[in-house]
Design an enzyme around this catalytic site. Sequence first.
Site, PDB file in Angstrom:
ATOM      1  N   ASP A   1       0.700  -1.352   0.008  1.00  0.00           N
ATOM      2  CA  ASP A   1      -0.096  -0.168  -0.113  1.00  0.00           C
ATOM      3  C   ASP A   1       0.882   1.285   0.089  1.00  0.00           C
ATOM      4  O   ASP A   1       0.390   2.355   0.523  1.00  0.00           O
ATOM      5  CB  ASP A   1      -0.881   0.013   1.247  1.00  0.00           C
TER       6      ASP A   1
ATOM      7  N   LYS B   1       1.896   2.097  -5.038  1.00  0.00           N
ATOM      8  CA  LYS B   1       2.470   1.380  -6.241  1.00  0.00           C
ATOM      9  C   LYS B   1       1.413   1.778  -7.448  1.00  0.00           C
ATOM     10  O   LYS B   1       2.049   2.089  -8.686  1.00  0.00           O
ATOM     11  CB  LYS B   1       2.841  -0.121  -6.213  1.00  0.00           C
TER      12      LYS B   1
ATOM     13  N   ALA C   1      -3.941  -7.976  -3.626  1.00  0.00           N
ATOM     14  CA  ALA C   1      -3.689  -6.642  -3.888  1.00  0.00           C
ATOM     15  C   ALA C   1      -4.713  -5.677  -4.231  1.00  0.00           C
ATOM     16  O   ALA C   1      -5.780  -6.154  -4.432  1.00  0.00           O
ATOM     17  CB  ALA C   1      -2.585  -6.612  -5.086  1.00  0.00           C
ATOM     18  N   GLY C   2      -4.557  -4.343  -3.832  1.00  0.00           N
ATOM     19  CA  GLY C   2      -5.588  -3.353  -3.959  1.00  0.00           C
ATOM     20  C   GLY C   2      -4.537  -2.140  -4.452  1.00  0.00           C
ATOM     21  O   GLY C   2      -3.915  -1.468  -3.693  1.00  0.00           O
ATOM     22  N   HIS C   3      -4.662  -1.911  -5.772  1.00  0.00           N
ATOM     23  CA  HIS C   3      -3.775  -0.693  -6.335  1.00  0.00           C
ATOM     24  C   HIS C   3      -4.742   0.213  -6.916  1.00  0.00           C
ATOM     25  O   HIS C   3      -5.524   0.118  -7.746  1.00  0.00           O
ATOM     26  CB  HIS C   3      -2.772  -1.313  -7.536  1.00  0.00           C
TER      27      HIS C   3
ATOM     28  N   GLN D   1       2.102  -5.936  -3.064  1.00  0.00           N
ATOM     29  CA  GLN D   1       2.431  -6.184  -1.711  1.00  0.00           C
ATOM     30  C   GLN D   1       3.631  -5.494  -1.397  1.00  0.00           C
ATOM     31  O   GLN D   1       4.046  -4.402  -2.182  1.00  0.00           O
ATOM     32  CB  GLN D   1       2.551  -7.680  -1.169  1.00  0.00           C
TER      33      GLN D   1
ATOM     34  N   ARG E   1      -9.810  -2.711   5.956  1.00  0.00           N
ATOM     35  CA  ARG E   1      -9.373  -2.788   7.251  1.00  0.00           C
ATOM     36  C   ARG E   1      -8.602  -1.475   7.472  1.00  0.00           C
ATOM     37  O   ARG E   1      -7.848  -0.891   6.489  1.00  0.00           O
ATOM     38  CB  ARG E   1      -8.598  -4.054   7.382  1.00  0.00           C
TER      39      ARG E   1
ATOM     40  N   LEU F   1       4.017  12.499   0.732  1.00  0.00           N
ATOM     41  CA  LEU F   1       4.536  13.468   1.548  1.00  0.00           C
ATOM     42  C   LEU F   1       3.349  14.319   2.191  1.00  0.00           C
ATOM     43  O   LEU F   1       3.449  14.874   3.274  1.00  0.00           O
ATOM     44  CB  LEU F   1       5.515  14.208   0.787  1.00  0.00           C
TER      45      LEU F   1
HETATM   46  P1  GDP Z   1      -0.665   0.323  -3.698  1.00  0.00           P
HETATM   47  O1  GDP Z   1      -1.239  -0.879  -3.124  1.00  0.00           O
HETATM   48  O2  GDP Z   1       0.856   0.422  -3.461  1.00  0.00           O
HETATM   49  O3  GDP Z   1      -0.966   0.519  -4.959  1.00  0.00           O
HETATM   50  O4  GDP Z   1      -1.391   1.471  -2.668  1.00  0.00           O
HETATM   51  P2  GDP Z   1      -2.819   1.454  -2.236  1.00  0.00           P
HETATM   52  O5  GDP Z   1      -3.610   1.947  -3.569  1.00  0.00           O
HETATM   53  O6  GDP Z   1      -3.577   0.374  -1.480  1.00  0.00           O
HETATM   54  O7  GDP Z   1      -2.995   2.680  -1.261  1.00  0.00           O
HETATM   55  C1  GDP Z   1      -2.192   4.009  -1.506  1.00  0.00           C
HETATM   56  C2  GDP Z   1      -3.395   4.977  -1.366  1.00  0.00           C
HETATM   57  O8  GDP Z   1      -2.811   6.413  -1.464  1.00  0.00           O
HETATM   58  C3  GDP Z   1      -4.208   5.194  -2.544  1.00  0.00           C
HETATM   59  O9  GDP Z   1      -5.661   5.498  -2.084  1.00  0.00           O
HETATM   60  C4  GDP Z   1      -3.872   6.377  -3.294  1.00  0.00           C
HETATM   61  O10 GDP Z   1      -4.796   6.973  -4.134  1.00  0.00           O
HETATM   62  C5  GDP Z   1      -3.285   7.208  -2.290  1.00  0.00           C
HETATM   63  N1  GDP Z   1      -2.130   8.161  -2.668  1.00  0.00           N
HETATM   64  C6  GDP Z   1      -1.012   7.556  -3.618  1.00  0.00           C
HETATM   65  N2  GDP Z   1       0.153   8.741  -3.598  1.00  0.00           N
HETATM   66  C7  GDP Z   1      -0.741   9.399  -2.858  1.00  0.00           C
HETATM   67  C8  GDP Z   1      -0.047  10.650  -2.320  1.00  0.00           C
HETATM   68  O11 GDP Z   1       1.001  11.080  -2.674  1.00  0.00           O
HETATM   69  N3  GDP Z   1      -0.644  11.612  -1.563  1.00  0.00           N
HETATM   70  C9  GDP Z   1      -2.031  11.198  -0.989  1.00  0.00           C
HETATM   71  N4  GDP Z   1      -2.611  12.123  -0.306  1.00  0.00           N
HETATM   72  N5  GDP Z   1      -2.515  10.046  -1.370  1.00  0.00           N
HETATM   73  C10 GDP Z   1      -1.844   9.175  -2.215  1.00  0.00           C
HETATM   74  P1  IMO Z   2      -0.833  -4.504  -2.021  1.00  0.00           P
HETATM   75  O1  IMO Z   2      -0.420  -4.849  -3.400  1.00  0.00           O
HETATM   76  C1  IMO Z   2      -0.935  -4.582   2.212  1.00  0.00           C
HETATM   77  C2  IMO Z   2      -0.900  -8.599   3.929  1.00  0.00           C
HETATM   78  C3  IMO Z   2      -2.180  -9.047   4.544  1.00  0.00           C
HETATM   79  C4  IMO Z   2      -1.628 -10.125   5.553  1.00  0.00           C
HETATM   80  C5  IMO Z   2      -0.503 -10.560   4.896  1.00  0.00           C
HETATM   81  C6  IMO Z   2      -0.900 -12.073   4.285  1.00  0.00           C
HETATM   82  O2  IMO Z   2      -2.146  -3.505  -2.142  1.00  0.00           O
HETATM   83  O3  IMO Z   2       0.231  -3.434  -1.619  1.00  0.00           O
HETATM   84  P2  IMO Z   2      -2.398 -12.809   2.203  1.00  0.00           P
HETATM   85  O4  IMO Z   2      -4.168 -12.602   2.127  1.00  0.00           O
HETATM   86  O5  IMO Z   2      -1.555 -12.344   1.348  1.00  0.00           O
HETATM   87  O6  IMO Z   2      -2.145 -14.201   2.619  1.00  0.00           O
HETATM   88  O7  IMO Z   2      -2.239 -11.951   3.611  1.00  0.00           O
HETATM   89  O8  IMO Z   2      -0.375  -9.777   4.021  1.00  0.00           O
HETATM   90  N1  IMO Z   2      -1.223  -8.086   2.327  1.00  0.00           N
HETATM   91  C7  IMO Z   2      -1.198  -6.678   2.176  1.00  0.00           C
HETATM   92  N2  IMO Z   2      -0.977  -5.862   2.884  1.00  0.00           N
HETATM   93  N3  IMO Z   2      -0.890  -4.605   0.781  1.00  0.00           N
HETATM   94  C8  IMO Z   2      -1.172  -5.693   0.219  1.00  0.00           C
HETATM   95  O9  IMO Z   2      -1.287  -5.739  -1.217  1.00  0.00           O
HETATM   96  C9  IMO Z   2      -1.499  -6.803   0.648  1.00  0.00           C
HETATM   97  N4  IMO Z   2      -1.604  -8.171   0.256  1.00  0.00           N
HETATM   98  C10 IMO Z   2      -1.557  -8.698   1.394  1.00  0.00           C
HETATM   99  O10 IMO Z   2      -2.784  -8.170   5.410  1.00  0.00           O
HETATM  100  O11 IMO Z   2      -0.994  -9.287   6.602  1.00  0.00           O
HETATM  101 MG    MG Z   3      -2.759  -1.745  -1.730  1.00  0.00          MG
END
Ligand code: GDP
Ligand code: IMO
Ligand code: MG
Length: 433
Positions: A13, A16, A39-41, A223, A302, A331
């Site tokens: 998170d 990416k 994953a959740g991107h 991850q 969560r 930042l």
């Molecule tokens: P990922 O799993 O690494 O792709 O990240 P996630 O999408 O799970 O979580 C990152 C969250 O931060 C998302 O809601 C993005 O829209 C948000 N985000 C990304 N870059 C920035 C930033 O520079 N500032 C803020 N405030 N939010 C950001």
């Molecule tokens: P992205 O790509 C954050 C965490 C889960 C748990 C552990 C194992 O969005 O960054 P799993 O379901 O993979 O067996 O769970 O890994 N986890 C993540 N935490 N971002 C993710 O993906 C994750 N994918 C799995 O919360 O602690």
């Molecule tokens: Mg994510």
Amino acid sequence: MPLVVIVGCQWGDEGKGKVIDFLSHDADIVARYQGGNNAGHTVIVEGRKVVLHLIPSGVLHETNRSLIGNGVVVDPQALVDEIKMLETAGVNVRERLLVSETAHLIMPYHRKLDHMMEARRGDNKIGTTGRGIGCAYADKVARHGVRMLDLRDKDRFVRKVRTFSPYYQNLFEHYGENTWSEDAVVDEVWSLRDEILPLLVDGVTLINNELKAGKKVLAEGAQGILLDVDFGTYPFVTSSNPSPGGVCTGLGVGPCHIQRVVGVVKAYSTRVGSGPFITELDNELGEQIRAWGGEFGATTGRARRCGWFDCVAMRWSLQIGGITNLALMKLDVLDNLDEIQVCTHYLVDGKKVEMLPSGMETGEGIEPVYKTFKGWKKPLTGARSWDDLPGEAKDYILALEELIGARMDFISVGPDRKQTIFRSGDDLFNLKA
Ligand code: GDP
Ligand code: IMO
Ligand code: MG
């Protein structure tokens, strides 16, 4: 033959999705190499938010092709649902999405087993996403797995389900859980086959041909390195190799093809699920950062645990990842703080430790040592160049660079594509401020 890897350097998170989105504008193909729909991107383009779980984030650029590589575990229902979600959002995906025929399937019983095992772990639960990820990888390694190409042959598919199903049925019975109908499992997965078969390819030859032809390939990590099954805080990890080593096995490319490894890191730390988190702020300030950063899981919703930037953990990730460029994210989330802390090293039994102890399973006996920085107390979201940043923000970034020994080439000050400062003059990225 530019192969660029994007990898999370913390516990996932990091942002990416955003980095992949802005680096993939001129990519020919973007490929996921590990993980699954855990994953959740998140990608935000002109105010529109799209969250991708399984399909590479590059899919939002209509000129790219997307590959789900052999190293990914694919829940067929999640795949079909995500294709439909994108189509509803107006993204043409079917002609541009390819799935490796040797990728393993997450079967319905893997999801059930994931939930059952978590319940049985009690206080030691990992806090998985409940998507059946670890169980599908366990079957792959145990050689019980069902692969995409099995969907081409009903007899083979049914035989595989029937051979290994009794093993799971017995396990469920033993623990007093409901068993299930094998026919229902076969029907559930088989009913998705017509939507999936046209997507299947030999992903290895495809990627290698692209590289031979001089095409630009992006490998999208899910991850993060601290969740890597080999290099993360085991056993509180996921079941794959998000670190760049996973690119070679998860796509079938030689390591010499990798030209850049972009590490993605937040200006603070977060973690979802259980496991050691040395710089965690389990207090009001942590809650405040969670609220400012919107730190709620993109997959499970969560609340993410929040804490300060940890240079010790980061040095470990830089070492494992062979990172060539860093992207510092979110930042702007620190805009309102009077003071910001950074963990420079740990004290373990009174001794200074600068590198994450290999094999660290708990935080017991580890004390973080912090350096305090003055906050900038101004909104950064409008900054588009280094010179737009207030002095305190520059000081914070320069200090981080010195503490970890790596340069921040990209600085993100908001979720939108445009809210990015490009410090890299690297032609390979072909980016303009
Ligand atoms: P990922 O799993 O690494 O792709 O990240 P996630 O999408 O799970 O979580 C990152 C969250 O931060 C998302 O809601 C993005 O829209 C948000 N985000 C990304 N870059 C920035 C930033 O520079 N500032 C803020 N405030 N939010 C950001
Ligand atoms: P992205 O790509 C954050 C965490 C889960 C748990 C552990 C194992 O969005 O960054 P799993 O379901 O993979 O067996 O769970 O890994 N986890 C993540 N935490 N971002 C993710 O993906 C994750 N994918 C799995 O919360 O602690
Ligand atoms: Mg994510």
